[in-house]
Structure formats: C-alpha cells, structure tokens
Design a protein around this motif. Sequence first.
Motif, short mmCIF file in Angstrom:
data_model
loop_
_atom_site.label_atom_id
_atom_site.label_comp_id
_atom_site.label_asym_id
_atom_site.label_seq_id
_atom_site.Cartn_x
_atom_site.Cartn_y
_atom_site.Cartn_z
N ALA A 146 14.73 15.04 -11.97
CA ALA A 146 13.58 14.14 -12.10
C ALA A 146 12.67 14.23 -10.88
O ALA A 146 11.44 14.23 -11.00
CB ALA A 146 14.06 12.71 -12.31
N LEU A 147 13.25 14.30 -9.69
CA LEU A 147 12.45 14.41 -8.47
C LEU A 147 11.68 15.72 -8.42
O LEU A 147 10.52 15.75 -7.97
CB LEU A 147 13.35 14.28 -7.24
N GLU A 148 12.30 16.79 -8.87
CA GLU A 148 11.61 18.08 -8.89
C GLU A 148 10.42 18.05 -9.84
O GLU A 148 9.34 18.57 -9.53
CB GLU A 148 12.58 19.19 -9.28
N LEU A 149 10.61 17.44 -10.99
CA LEU A 149 9.51 17.33 -11.95
C LEU A 149 8.41 16.42 -11.40
O LEU A 149 7.22 16.74 -11.48
CB LEU A 149 10.02 16.77 -13.28
N ALA A 150 8.82 15.28 -10.84
CA ALA A 150 7.84 14.32 -10.33
C ALA A 150 7.01 14.91 -9.21
O ALA A 150 5.82 14.57 -9.06
CB ALA A 150 8.57 13.06 -9.86
N ALA A 151 7.62 15.77 -8.40
CA ALA A 151 6.90 16.36 -7.28
C ALA A 151 5.72 17.21 -7.74
O ALA A 151 4.75 17.41 -7.00
CB ALA A 151 7.86 17.21 -6.44
N GLU A 152 5.77 17.69 -8.98
CA GLU A 152 4.70 18.53 -9.52
C GLU A 152 3.56 17.71 -10.14
O GLU A 152 2.47 18.24 -10.35
CB GLU A 152 5.26 19.47 -10.59
N LEU A 153 3.80 16.43 -10.42
CA LEU A 153 2.89 15.67 -11.28
C LEU A 153 2.18 14.55 -10.53
O LEU A 153 2.82 13.79 -9.80
CB LEU A 153 3.67 15.08 -12.45
N PRO A 154 0.87 14.39 -10.72
CA PRO A 154 0.13 13.28 -10.11
C PRO A 154 0.28 12.00 -10.92
O PRO A 154 -0.70 11.43 -11.42
CB PRO A 154 -1.31 13.80 -10.11
N PHE A 155 1.49 11.52 -11.05
CA PHE A 155 1.77 10.39 -11.93
C PHE A 155 1.23 9.08 -11.37
O PHE A 155 1.12 8.89 -10.15
CB PHE A 155 3.28 10.26 -12.17
N ASN A 156 0.91 8.16 -12.26
CA ASN A 156 0.63 6.77 -11.89
C ASN A 156 1.93 5.96 -11.92
O ASN A 156 2.10 5.02 -11.14
CB ASN A 156 -0.39 6.14 -12.83
N SER A 157 2.80 6.30 -12.88
CA SER A 157 4.11 5.67 -12.95
C SER A 157 5.03 6.57 -13.76
O SER A 157 4.58 7.53 -14.40
CB SER A 157 4.04 4.27 -13.60
N GLY A 158 6.30 6.23 -13.75
CA GLY A 158 7.27 7.00 -14.52
C GLY A 158 8.65 6.38 -14.36
O GLY A 158 8.85 5.46 -13.57
N TYR A 159 9.61 6.91 -15.13
CA TYR A 159 10.96 6.35 -15.05
C TYR A 159 11.98 7.34 -15.58
O TYR A 159 11.65 8.30 -16.30
CB TYR A 159 11.06 5.05 -15.85
N VAL A 160 13.24 7.08 -15.24
CA VAL A 160 14.39 7.78 -15.82
C VAL A 160 15.42 6.70 -16.14
O VAL A 160 15.70 5.83 -15.30
CB VAL A 160 14.99 8.80 -14.83
N ASP A 161 16.00 6.77 -17.35
CA ASP A 161 16.97 5.74 -17.72
C ASP A 161 17.77 6.14 -18.94
O ASP A 161 17.38 7.03 -19.71
CB ASP A 161 16.25 4.42 -18.02
N PHE A 162 18.91 5.48 -19.08
CA PHE A 162 19.71 5.55 -20.30
C PHE A 162 19.03 4.64 -21.33
O PHE A 162 18.64 3.51 -21.01
CB PHE A 162 21.13 5.07 -20.02
N ALA A 163 18.86 5.12 -22.56
CA ALA A 163 18.02 4.40 -23.51
C ALA A 163 18.57 4.47 -24.92
O ALA A 163 19.41 5.32 -25.25
CB ALA A 163 16.61 5.00 -23.49
N LEU A 164 18.08 3.55 -25.74
CA LEU A 164 18.26 3.61 -27.19
C LEU A 164 16.91 4.03 -27.76
O LEU A 164 15.91 3.33 -27.58
CB LEU A 164 18.67 2.25 -27.75
N CYS A 165 16.87 5.17 -28.44
CA CYS A 165 15.61 5.77 -28.87
C CYS A 165 15.44 5.66 -30.39
O CYS A 165 16.36 5.97 -31.15
CB CYS A 165 15.56 7.24 -28.49
N THR A 166 14.26 5.25 -30.80
CA THR A 166 13.91 5.18 -32.21
C THR A 166 12.41 5.12 -32.33
O THR A 166 11.69 5.07 -31.33
CB THR A 166 14.57 3.95 -32.87
N LYS A 167 11.89 5.12 -33.54
CA LYS A 167 10.46 4.92 -33.73
C LYS A 167 10.13 3.45 -33.48
O LYS A 167 10.93 2.57 -33.84
CB LYS A 167 10.06 5.32 -35.15
N PRO A 168 8.98 3.15 -32.88
CA PRO A 168 8.69 1.75 -32.51
C PRO A 168 8.78 0.76 -33.66
O PRO A 168 9.17 -0.40 -33.44
CB PRO A 168 7.27 1.84 -31.94
N TRP A 169 8.41 1.16 -34.89
CA TRP A 169 8.47 0.20 -35.98
C TRP A 169 9.90 -0.14 -36.40
O TRP A 169 10.11 -1.01 -37.22
CB TRP A 169 7.64 0.65 -37.17
N TYR A 170 10.91 0.54 -35.81
CA TYR A 170 12.30 0.17 -36.04
C TYR A 170 12.89 -0.64 -34.89
O TYR A 170 14.08 -0.95 -34.90
CB TYR A 170 13.16 1.43 -36.26
N PHE A 171 12.08 -0.98 -33.89
CA PHE A 171 12.61 -1.70 -32.73
C PHE A 171 13.37 -2.96 -33.13
O PHE A 171 14.48 -3.20 -32.68
CB PHE A 171 11.47 -2.06 -31.77
#
Length: 299
Positions: A146-171
């Motif tokens: 993540a740090l290697e990727l972030a070093a390349e990008l002019p981000f305003n914000s970002g994150y790394v995390d363990f998540a439960l992923c689905t389409k938003p209308w199934y939240f």
Amino acid sequence: MRYPRIRHFNEHGGLRASDAVILCFYLRHPNERFAPAVVRALELLRERIRPYSFERYVGEGQTEPLEESSWKRLLQETLAPGPEEAVFLVLEGKTDGADDLHLDYRGLDIVPLPWPDRKHDVSVLYIRLPTEYLEERGPAHVQTLALELAAELPFNSGYVDFALCTKPWYFSEVLPLIHPRFPGVHLASKSAVLRMDTWVDGVHWMNFLGQPVLGQLGGVAALREALSLPGITLQEMSGDRVLITLGERPETGDLQAGQTLPRHRALARLLEPYLHRWPASDFRVATEQLRRWERRFLD
C-alpha cells in the motif's frame, strides 16, 4: 492469523457479498495530471501480487482474457487518452465475484465535473484482494504494498482495510452480518465509488490523509498530539501527506471477544467533520440502519 469468512448468497446461490481486503485511493484531479503515476502503480501491483494475477478485463460492455499484449495496450490507453477524455479500467481475477481479485480505476477527464449530480465525483483507484492474500503474505507485506502504491499517487485520501464487499444497494441486506458484532469490518462497495470529493471514507487500519483535510486538522504535529494512544503510528509522506496506522494488522473488533477498538474511536472523533456519509437522497443505500453503522465509532 485467520479472519472470519463472511459470505452472503442470493436465492439462487450466487455470491452477493464477501470478505476481502480493500486498498483505495481518492484523487481530486483529472487523469491526465497523474496518468504516468497510475501506470507505475499498476505495473508495481501486478508484479507484487504474483502468483495472483489479473486474468480478465472489462471493456466495451464485455469481458475478455487479459494477455500480455492487451495489458500493454490497456496501460497505453490509461497513460495517453485523448484530450479531455476519461479513463475506465476494470481488471478481474478468474471471476467477477466479490471474493476475487479486482481492480477498478476511474480517471476523470475534468474535476470537478460540470453536472450538479456529479459535482462530488473524483478519480479513484480501487483494488480488492482476497482475504487469503492477507493471511498468506501477512499484514507487513500488505502495508508495504500500500505504501509503494501511495507513493506514486497524489491522493487526497485513501485507506486499506478488511472489508465486507457488495453492491451498495445490498448494504442494508448484508449489514446484519457484521453489525453490531464486527465494527472493525469496513462495509465497502465491490467497485469504485466516485462521490468522495475531499471527504474521508471512514476509519480504517491504514488511513492515508492529504490535503485539504490534513491541513484542516492542523497538520502532522497536531495529529501526533491528538492521537497519543499506544499502537497508533503516523508516517509522514512527501507532498504534505501522512499515513495513520491503527495497530499491526486489520482488526475486526469482535465484540464477543471484548475488542472495543479504542484507536478507531479516537481517530473517528478527530475525523468526524470530514467523514463521508451516503447521501439521504440515495434511498437504496441510506437507511437508518446504515446511519447507525456510520456512527458506530462515535456513539
């Protein structure tokens, strides 16, 4: 190190939601400003995740095998689109399931977009890794990636995390799988969400902050003073940016095991004015249940 397997299937047995690891960066800039950086990040990602690999790409309404020639062509299109032309790049593993490898890059042609209903859209690099990747490689490897990727990008914000992923209308449908037991599991879209503007997308294991939020918080010195709990680390990055890491690895915050996530709560109190909320106009997503979930580290 084992993480809970959180899965939800539809009435036909199809996988509707799954645990995964998300790396996501929001950039309030048009693609042409940082396209070479995105290409470097994609090449780095492809090399670092081996033997995991992207095997398919989505384009022109269909999915096709991803071969070496098509990979080079896709990078070229990302690097050098036409004038004022947006970039849409989706890469997948063997399937399009929420538990499989996935990359979604949306590079806008102009920022902000001129349409009122899209004024908050930004460019996004969204990467989903299977939970097994974190378990096999370990959190230190994921943090380095993540740090290697972030070093390349002019981000305003970002994150790394363990998540439960689905389409938003199934939240609302899948939220009971993690609420209230696992407050540390991020409820995430299975693809990029563009409506982030300069807000911060929640509180996470790894929290990347740039401008304007870092400046509004008083800079790195003010953050160090406010975030003094053991286990919270701050790492300054070039371009007036910072990484805030909460512990050595992503934590689910299993309440049955007495995990109350004090570090998450401390950061949430600090970031509260800048946290993203699903708009009240989006009735498919913004239920009262979701509102309570969004405030789980604050109430």
